[in-house]
Design a protein around this motif. Structure first.
Motif, PDB file in Angstrom:
ATOM      1  N   GLU A   1       0.830  -1.204   0.000  1.00 54.41           N
ATOM      2  CA  GLU A   1       0.000   0.000   0.000  1.00 54.41           C
ATOM      3  C   GLU A   1       0.864   1.255   0.000  1.00 54.41           C
ATOM      4  OE1 GLU A   1      -0.398  -2.624   2.080  1.00 54.41           O
ATOM      5  OE2 GLU A   1      -2.355  -3.405   1.444  1.00 54.41           O
ATOM      6  N   ARG A   2       1.969   1.244   0.714  1.00 54.84           N
ATOM      7  CA  ARG A   2       2.867   2.402   0.748  1.00 54.84           C
ATOM      8  C   ARG A   2       3.495   2.652  -0.625  1.00 54.84           C
ATOM      9  NH1 ARG A   2       6.520   0.984   5.800  1.00 54.84           N
ATOM     10  NH2 ARG A   2       7.755   2.750   5.047  1.00 54.84           N
ATOM     11  N   ILE A   3       3.885   1.597  -1.319  1.00 55.58           N
ATOM     12  CA  ILE A   3       4.453   1.762  -2.667  1.00 55.58           C
ATOM     13  C   ILE A   3       3.381   2.262  -3.630  1.00 55.58           C
ATOM     14  CG2 ILE A   3       5.372   0.517  -4.672  1.00 55.58           C
ATOM     15  CD1 ILE A   3       6.962  -1.216  -2.651  1.00 55.58           C
ATOM     16  N   GLU A   4       2.202   1.660  -3.578  1.00 53.22           N
ATOM     17  CA  GLU A   4       1.125   2.068  -4.483  1.00 53.22           C
ATOM     18  C   GLU A   4       0.722   3.526  -4.246  1.00 53.22           C
ATOM     19  OE1 GLU A   4      -1.962  -0.894  -4.084  1.00 53.22           O
ATOM     20  OE2 GLU A   4      -0.659  -2.459  -4.888  1.00 53.22           O
ATOM     21  N   ALA A   5       0.602   3.920  -2.981  1.00 55.12           N
ATOM     22  CA  ALA A   5       0.235   5.311  -2.664  1.00 55.12           C
ATOM     23  C   ALA A   5       1.331   6.278  -3.105  1.00 55.12           C
ATOM     24  CB  ALA A   5      -0.041   5.453  -1.166  1.00 55.12           C
ATOM     25  N   GLY A   6       2.579   5.916  -2.876  1.00 54.15           N
ATOM     26  CA  GLY A   6       3.688   6.777  -3.289  1.00 54.15           C
ATOM     27  C   GLY A   6       3.770   6.932  -4.796  1.00 54.15           C
ATOM     28  N   ALA A   7       3.544   5.857  -5.517  1.00 48.67           N
ATOM     29  CA  ALA A   7       3.566   5.928  -6.986  1.00 48.67           C
ATOM     30  C   ALA A   7       2.414   6.776  -7.501  1.00 48.67           C
ATOM     31  CB  ALA A   7       3.511   4.524  -7.573  1.00 48.67           C
ATOM     32  N   ASP A   8       1.261   6.636  -6.870  1.00 42.60           N
ATOM     33  CA  ASP A   8       0.104   7.444  -7.259  1.00 42.60           C
ATOM     34  C   ASP A   8       0.379   8.921  -6.985  1.00 42.60           C
ATOM     35  OD1 ASP A   8      -2.645   7.678  -8.194  1.00 42.60           O
ATOM     36  OD2 ASP A   8      -3.146   8.169  -6.110  1.00 42.60           O
ATOM     37  N   GLU A   9       0.919   9.212  -5.808  1.00 40.85           N
ATOM     38  CA  GLU A   9       1.253  10.591  -5.456  1.00 40.85           C
ATOM     39  C   GLU A   9       2.281  11.186  -6.416  1.00 40.85           C
ATOM     40  OE1 GLU A   9       3.651  12.608  -1.850  1.00 40.85           O
ATOM     41  OE2 GLU A   9       1.923  11.392  -1.236  1.00 40.85           O
ATOM     42  N   ALA A  10       3.202  10.346  -6.900  1.00 35.62           N
ATOM     43  CA  ALA A  10       4.229  10.804  -7.840  1.00 35.62           C
ATOM     44  C   ALA A  10       3.701  10.902  -9.270  1.00 35.62           C
ATOM     45  CB  ALA A  10       5.429   9.859  -7.792  1.00 35.62           C
ATOM     46  N   GLY A  11       2.463  10.463  -9.491  1.00 35.65           N
ATOM     47  CA  GLY A  11       1.870  10.534 -10.826  1.00 35.65           C
ATOM     48  C   GLY A  11       2.434   9.509 -11.796  1.00 35.65           C
ATOM     49  N   LEU A  12       2.943   8.400 -11.269  1.00 37.78           N
ATOM     50  CA  LEU A  12       3.533   7.376 -12.126  1.00 37.78           C
ATOM     51  C   LEU A  12       2.445   6.481 -12.707  1.00 37.78           C
ATOM     52  CD1 LEU A  12       6.568   6.398  -9.890  1.00 37.78           C
ATOM     53  CD2 LEU A  12       6.514   8.011 -11.809  1.00 37.78           C
ATOM     54  N   ASP A  13       2.559   6.176 -13.990  1.00 35.70           N
ATOM     55  CA  ASP A  13       1.586   5.330 -14.682  1.00 35.70           C
ATOM     56  C   ASP A  13       1.996   3.869 -14.482  1.00 35.70           C
ATOM     57  OD1 ASP A  13      -0.377   4.277 -16.298  1.00 35.70           O
ATOM     58  OD2 ASP A  13       0.461   5.050 -18.176  1.00 35.70           O
ATOM     59  N   ILE A  14       1.552   3.289 -13.365  1.00 36.76           N
ATOM     60  CA  ILE A  14       1.927   1.928 -13.011  1.00 36.76           C
ATOM     61  C   ILE A  14       0.676   1.125 -12.692  1.00 36.76           C
ATOM     62  CG2 ILE A  14       3.145   0.449 -11.358  1.00 36.76           C
ATOM     63  CD1 ILE A  14       5.058   2.752 -10.816  1.00 36.76           C
ATOM     64  N   THR A  15       0.635  -0.084 -13.217  1.00 32.30           N
ATOM     65  CA  THR A  15      -0.356  -1.068 -12.806  1.00 32.30           C
ATOM     66  C   THR A  15       0.363  -2.059 -11.916  1.00 32.30           C
ATOM     67  OG1 THR A  15      -1.579  -0.833 -14.876  1.00 32.30           O
ATOM     68  CG2 THR A  15      -1.970  -2.844 -13.589  1.00 32.30           C
ATOM     69  N   PHE A  16      -0.118  -2.194 -10.690  1.00 31.91           N
ATOM     70  CA  PHE A  16       0.491  -3.114  -9.737  1.00 31.91           C
ATOM     71  C   PHE A  16      -0.275  -4.428  -9.707  1.00 31.91           C
ATOM     72  CE2 PHE A  16       1.826   1.024  -8.097  1.00 31.91           C
ATOM     73  CZ  PHE A  16       3.181   0.799  -7.903  1.00 31.91           C
ATOM     74  N   SER A  17       0.455  -5.514  -9.524  1.00 35.26           N
ATOM     75  CA  SER A  17      -0.157  -6.822  -9.310  1.00 35.26           C
ATOM     76  C   SER A  17       0.606  -7.521  -8.203  1.00 35.26           C
ATOM     77  CB  SER A  17      -0.152  -7.657 -10.603  1.00 35.26           C
ATOM     78  OG  SER A  17       1.170  -7.859 -11.061  1.00 35.26           O
ATOM     79  N   ALA A  18       0.004  -8.592  -7.678  1.00 36.97           N
ATOM     80  CA  ALA A  18       0.587  -9.275  -6.532  1.00 36.97           C
ATOM     81  C   ALA A  18       0.005 -10.684  -6.446  1.00 36.97           C
ATOM     82  CB  ALA A  18       0.269  -8.502  -5.249  1.00 36.97           C
ATOM     83  N   PRO A  19       0.624 -11.521  -5.624  1.00 41.53           N
ATOM     84  CA  PRO A  19       0.021 -12.820  -5.355  1.00 41.53           C
ATOM     85  C   PRO A  19      -1.254 -12.617  -4.530  1.00 41.53           C
ATOM     86  CG  PRO A  19       1.853 -12.453  -3.878  1.00 41.53           C
ATOM     87  CD  PRO A  19       1.841 -11.313  -4.853  1.00 41.53           C
ATOM     88  N   VAL A  20      -1.999 -13.675  -4.333  1.00 43.18           N
ATOM     89  CA  VAL A  20      -3.135 -13.616  -3.421  1.00 43.18           C
ATOM     90  C   VAL A  20      -2.562 -13.365  -2.028  1.00 43.18           C
ATOM     91  CG1 VAL A  20      -5.016 -14.940  -2.376  1.00 43.18           C
ATOM     92  CG2 VAL A  20      -4.586 -15.111  -4.839  1.00 43.18           C
ATOM     93  N   THR A  21      -2.984 -12.292  -1.389  1.00 38.26           N
ATOM     94  CA  THR A  21      -2.427 -11.926  -0.093  1.00 38.26           C
ATOM     95  C   THR A  21      -3.313 -12.349   1.076  1.00 38.26           C
ATOM     96  OG1 THR A  21      -3.349  -9.702  -0.281  1.00 38.26           O
ATOM     97  CG2 THR A  21      -1.066 -10.022  -1.033  1.00 38.26           C
ATOM     98  N   ASP A  22      -4.408 -13.015   0.800  1.00 42.37           N
ATOM     99  CA  ASP A  22      -5.235 -13.612   1.857  1.00 42.37           C
ATOM    100  C   ASP A  22      -4.585 -14.954   2.185  1.00 42.37           C
ATOM    101  OD1 ASP A  22      -7.114 -15.318   3.151  1.00 42.37           O
ATOM    102  OD2 ASP A  22      -8.786 -14.215   2.279  1.00 42.37           O
ATOM    103  N   HIS A  23      -3.872 -14.996   3.315  1.00 43.34           N
ATOM    104  CA  HIS A  23      -3.066 -16.162   3.670  1.00 43.34           C
ATOM    105  C   HIS A  23      -3.892 -17.455   3.677  1.00 43.34           C
ATOM    106  CE1 HIS A  23       0.736 -17.356   6.086  1.00 43.34           C
ATOM    107  NE2 HIS A  23       0.281 -18.377   5.419  1.00 43.34           N
ATOM    108  N   GLU A  24      -5.060 -17.420   4.280  1.00 45.23           N
ATOM    109  CA  GLU A  24      -5.906 -18.612   4.363  1.00 45.23           C
ATOM    110  C   GLU A  24      -6.357 -19.071   2.977  1.00 45.23           C
ATOM    111  OE1 GLU A  24     -10.216 -19.719   6.214  1.00 45.23           O
ATOM    112  OE2 GLU A  24      -8.834 -18.628   7.525  1.00 45.23           O
ATOM    113  N   ALA A  25      -6.775 -18.127   2.140  1.00 42.59           N
ATOM    114  CA  ALA A  25      -7.207 -18.481   0.782  1.00 42.59           C
ATOM    115  C   ALA A  25      -6.045 -19.082  -0.009  1.00 42.59           C
ATOM    116  CB  ALA A  25      -7.766 -17.256   0.059  1.00 42.59           C
TER     117      ALA A  25
END
Length: 159
Positions: free
Chosen positions: A18-42
């Motif tokens: 969330e900190r990276i995504e918010a910082g990139a948004d604040e910087a106006g960077l055109d980035i699409t972020f993706s990640a693994p499933v972060t729900d540990h149980e799922a």
């Protein structure tokens, strides 16, 4: 300039994504972020929830790991940059695997971990193009490689 795809791999117990995504948004960077499933149980239970129960933990984990690999491998292969975070609380063997996979594919790799993990991660760090200690440093790396702006100078030029 086109939008960049950045894959955020690694520990799931803190707010670093969330900190990276918010910082990139604040910087106006055109980035699409993706990640693994972060729900540990799922993530742990996906194989047996979809394909059926197993009597032995090995086979439960085996099914789940394979299903998670469909997502992980696909998103790493599509990424322009892969960021892998190693946290304090757990040993993240999956993160090490993701870093190795990204390196084997020739993907630009940014590793993120506290200084005290430097020795344990020396081989992973050696494969990375950058090693950061904070999510904010990752944002500044992305700002530089995408927009060519150094910290402070981008802000000063805008004023």
């Amino acid at each position: 300039m086109y939008g960049w795809d950045v894959y955020l791999s690694g520990e799931i117990h803190t707010d670093w994504r969330e900190r990276i995504e918010a910082g990139a948004d604040e910087a106006g960077l055109d980035i699409t972020f993706s990640a693994p499933v972060t729900d540990h149980e799922a993530s742990d239970d996906c194989g047996v929830a979809i394909l059926g129960q197993e009597d032995k933990p090995f086979w439960k984990d085996h099914k789940g790991a394979k299903l998670n690999a469909i997502r992980t491998r696909t998103l790493i292969e599509q990424a322009d940059v892969v960021v892998v975070r190693f946290g304090d609380k757990y040993k993240q063997w999956n993160a090490a695997f993701d870093a190795g996979y990204a390196a084997a594919l020739g993907k630009p790799l940014i590793v993120l971990h506290p200084q005290e993990h430097t020795h344990a991660l020396k081989e992973v760090d050696a494969a990375a193009l950058a090693v950061a200690e904070t999510p904010e440093q990752v944002v500044e790396i992305l700002r530089y490689v995408i927009a060519g702006e150094l910290p402070g100078r981008a802000r000063a030029a805008a004023e």
